[in-house]
Design an enzyme around this catalytic site. Sequence first.
Site, PDB file in Angstrom:
ATOM      1  N   CYS A  18       0.795  -1.078   0.227  1.00 22.92           N
ATOM      2  CA  CYS A  18       0.009  -0.012  -0.036  1.00 22.92           C
ATOM      3  C   CYS A  18       0.893   1.222   0.086  1.00 22.92           C
ATOM      4  O   CYS A  18       1.887   1.261   0.855  1.00 22.92           O
ATOM      5  CB  CYS A  18      -0.920  -0.060   1.185  1.00 22.92           C
ATOM      6  SG  CYS A  18      -1.989   1.457   1.409  1.00 22.92           S
ATOM      7  N   HIS A  24      -8.772  -3.484  -3.244  1.00 25.46           N
ATOM      8  CA  HIS A  24      -8.051  -2.748  -2.536  1.00 25.46           C
ATOM      9  C   HIS A  24      -8.141  -1.113  -2.410  1.00 25.46           C
ATOM     10  O   HIS A  24      -8.491  -0.605  -1.446  1.00 25.46           O
ATOM     11  CB  HIS A  24      -6.386  -2.945  -3.000  1.00 25.46           C
ATOM     12  CG  HIS A  24      -5.323  -2.164  -2.044  1.00 25.46           C
ATOM     13  ND1 HIS A  24      -4.746  -2.824  -1.333  1.00 25.46           N
ATOM     14  CD2 HIS A  24      -5.166  -1.067  -1.894  1.00 25.46           C
ATOM     15  CE1 HIS A  24      -3.925  -2.138  -0.597  1.00 25.46           C
ATOM     16  NE2 HIS A  24      -4.314  -0.916  -0.948  1.00 25.46           N
ATOM     17  N   GLU A  25      -8.538  -0.692  -3.725  1.00 18.47           N
ATOM     18  CA  GLU A  25      -8.651   0.823  -3.693  1.00 18.47           C
ATOM     19  C   GLU A  25     -10.270   1.172  -3.187  1.00 18.47           C
ATOM     20  O   GLU A  25     -10.360   2.054  -2.299  1.00 18.47           O
ATOM     21  CB  GLU A  25      -8.739   1.525  -5.227  1.00 18.47           C
ATOM     22  CG  GLU A  25      -7.349   1.085  -5.798  1.00 18.47           C
ATOM     23  CD  GLU A  25      -6.082   1.776  -4.828  1.00 18.47           C
ATOM     24  OE1 GLU A  25      -6.513   2.849  -4.121  1.00 18.47           O
ATOM     25  OE2 GLU A  25      -5.020   1.069  -4.612  1.00 18.47           O
ATOM     26  N   HIS A  51     -10.130   1.529   0.338  1.00 17.01           N
ATOM     27  CA  HIS A  51      -9.836   2.825   0.743  1.00 17.01           C
ATOM     28  C   HIS A  51     -10.706   3.590   0.931  1.00 17.01           C
ATOM     29  O   HIS A  51     -11.099   4.567   1.829  1.00 17.01           O
ATOM     30  CB  HIS A  51      -8.643   3.458  -0.133  1.00 17.01           C
ATOM     31  CG  HIS A  51      -7.345   3.014   0.104  1.00 17.01           C
ATOM     32  ND1 HIS A  51      -6.632   3.480   1.422  1.00 17.01           N
ATOM     33  CD2 HIS A  51      -6.266   2.339  -0.520  1.00 17.01           C
ATOM     34  CE1 HIS A  51      -5.338   2.760   1.245  1.00 17.01           C
ATOM     35  NE2 HIS A  51      -5.111   2.013   0.018  1.00 17.01           N
TER      36      HIS A  51
END
Length: 189
Positions: free
Chosen positions: A110, A152-153, A156
């Site tokens: 990350c 993953h994004e 966020h």
Amino acid sequence: MTTVRPSEQMRDLGVVQCGAPVLAEAARPFDLPDEKDTAEQTVEALFASMERLARVHAFAKGMGIAAPQLGIGRAAAVVQPADPTAAAIVLLNPRITSRSEEMDEQYEGCLSFFDVRGMVSRPLMITVTATALDGTEVTTVYERGLARLIAHEIDHLDGLLYTARMRPGVEPIPVEEYRQTGRAWAYEQ
């Protein structure tokens, strides 16, 4: 000779680092098409950041960045697939609407804490609904490595770091111990 830690390098390139409140908050969705200009400016900032990052680090497995990582608490992210000839994927107000039951566990890194890598389990296939600038919803299915990058994004944008997805008791390892740098994820070799 002074060694610059990977996380310091990312910070110096404008990436917000772990511990910043914006990384732990859910990003605010865009009201599209009304906020089209704001969304476009946010996406431009993400692309500019990706260009800066790509100049100093090779992202062989692809890369992504979410607006909160630039200190912008809005629901936008950009993902560059591993194939350098593939177009970048812009995600506005994305949400995962379905996941495959088949999972895969791989190391992830990350930009917001680039000194370590962590083993993360993710579905091999996800369906994502995002909003286009004109306000219409677009649904896309992503698989394998691209599904991992996209998930993953989206995490966020939900205020989650990948460490929230790691098995209990498993800790990230220092990047120096991570031996797969530059290699494809196991299922893409």
